[in-house]
Write a protein that holds these residues in place. Structure first.
Motif, PDB file in Angstrom:
ATOM      1  N   HIS A 103       2.616  -2.552  -9.176  1.00 56.20           N
ATOM      2  CA  HIS A 103       1.385  -3.588  -9.779  1.00 56.20           C
ATOM      3  C   HIS A 103       0.219  -2.567  -9.973  1.00 56.20           C
ATOM      4  N   HIS A 137      -2.927  -2.489  -9.039  1.00 51.03           N
ATOM      5  CA  HIS A 137      -4.184  -2.369  -8.125  1.00 51.03           C
ATOM      6  C   HIS A 137      -4.004  -0.754  -7.773  1.00 51.03           C
ATOM      7  N   HIS A 149       0.686 -12.164  -6.819  1.00 49.19           N
ATOM      8  CA  HIS A 149      -0.172 -10.990  -6.152  1.00 49.19           C
ATOM      9  C   HIS A 149      -1.077 -10.320  -7.601  1.00 49.19           C
ATOM     10  N   ASP A 202       3.465  -5.370  -3.132  1.00 48.24           N
ATOM     11  CA  ASP A 202       2.451  -6.485  -2.254  1.00 48.24           C
ATOM     12  C   ASP A 202       2.937  -7.758  -2.489  1.00 48.24           C
TER      13      ASP A 202
END
Ligand SMILES: [Zn+2]
Length: 323
Positions: free
Chosen positions: A71, A73, A167, A186
């Motif tokens: 993802h 992040h 998330h 996550d």
């Protein structure tokens, strides 16, 4: 620190200095003539140093390495611009790529935070210090965008993409049905709770997250290989715990609203936080940012269930209990 968690799958802990997450797991899978790395680290010297030591110890040739990032992040994607070569493929998902390419992402987030009560005087500083702003990748190149069911073959492993929004909007896991291993990013962590946090009022990330947790329950999984902390078994038990956690949090938010109409920021300041600070005023600004976003996610969820009403007043959004 490197350990071989499954045959030819190596986990390296990349340190995240002064961050409550402490470290991120970067995995390398060795194939016949190529390597696959899953998640990277932040774009900062401390991460790059640990990564370089790991690559050396594992004899990984970056010219022969492809990347899958779970993802958007910065702790997962940040180091990608330093690691990819012309010959590298970068596997990623559509929704997070779209967020990354948004021309005014931080202005949009700042406007949403302000609307939901984040103090104007702290906004610029909070964004400046936000790890997603400070330590992100310089760019995304050679993107191969994947969807549910797409497969990546590496060595004896045949990894299947599993979309798990919540998330982040596009969060994606990898499942290997033969070895029964699940790279959870996550989405499911064992020792800490994944943060569900978003200032935008256009999504209901907590509803999506809970749905994505239910989706994984029937999977036949021997080992979960998460984005942070240790690998673990018994994903169904952990999913139950995570769902219970959000039920408790949602009830806490509702009980705070029982005192009257409030902004998401005001609600966040009264929630219980597992942080080493005497009071809300002592919270570092990035933590206030995440806390406000988390309060917001629970408020959106309650609103989606018809239990909470959102009203605009004087340029701010207020939430109150319905009825
Ligand atoms: Zn994350």
């Amino acid at each position: 620190m490197i350990d071989e968690v499954c045959p030819q799958i190596f986990r390296t802990e990349i340190p995240l200095p002064a961050n409550p997450l402490k470290a991120i797991n970067s995995y390398v899978i060795k194939g016949k003539d190529r390597f696959l790395m899953i998640d990277t680290g932040m774009n900062r010297p401390e991460c790059m140093e640990a990564m370089e030591a790991s690559l050396k110890e594992l004899h990984v040739d970056l010219e022969k390495t492809d990347f899958f990032v779970t993802h958007i992040h910065a702790d997962h994607l940040g180091l990608i611009s330093e690691l990819t070569r012309k010959s590298s493929r970068l596997y990623f998902n559509f929704p997070d790529a779209e967020v990354f390419r948004h021309p005014n992402l931080w202005e949009k987030l700042a406007a949403a935070a302000f609307l939901n009560g984040f103090p104007e005087d702290d906004l610029q500083e909070a964004i400046k210090r936000h790890p997603g702003h400070r330590y992100h990748t310089k760019g995304l190149v050679n993107l191969t965008l994947l969807r549910e069911g797409d497969q990546i073959q590496i060595g004896s492993y045949n990894l299947r993409c599993v979309e798990t929004p919540g998330h982040t909007r596009g969060h994606m896991c990898l499942y290997e049905p033969q070895a029964k291993i699940f790279f959870s990013g996550d989405h499911i962590l064992n020792d800490i709770t994944p943060n569900i946090s978003l200032w935008s009022e256009n999504d209901d990330p907590l509803r999506q997250y809970l749905k994505s947790l239910d989706k994984i329950v029937p999977y036949d999984i021997e080992w979960v290989l998460p984005g942070h902390r240790t690998v673990f078994r018994n994903h169904r038990h952990r999913i139950e715990e995570l769902k219970e956690h959000h039920e408790i949090r949602t009830a806490e938010v509702a009980s705070i609203l029982a005192k009257g109409s409030q902004t998401a920021y005001q609600v966040a300041s009264q929630m219980a936080w597992d942080i080493d600070c005497e009071s809300w005023d002592d919270f570092p600004l990035p933590q206030k940012w995440f806390a406000g976003g988390e309060a917001m996610a629970h408020l959106q969820y309650l609103q989606g269930q018809g239990k909470v009403v959102r009203e605009l007043n004087g340029g701010k959004a207020f939430f109150r209990l319905a009825g």
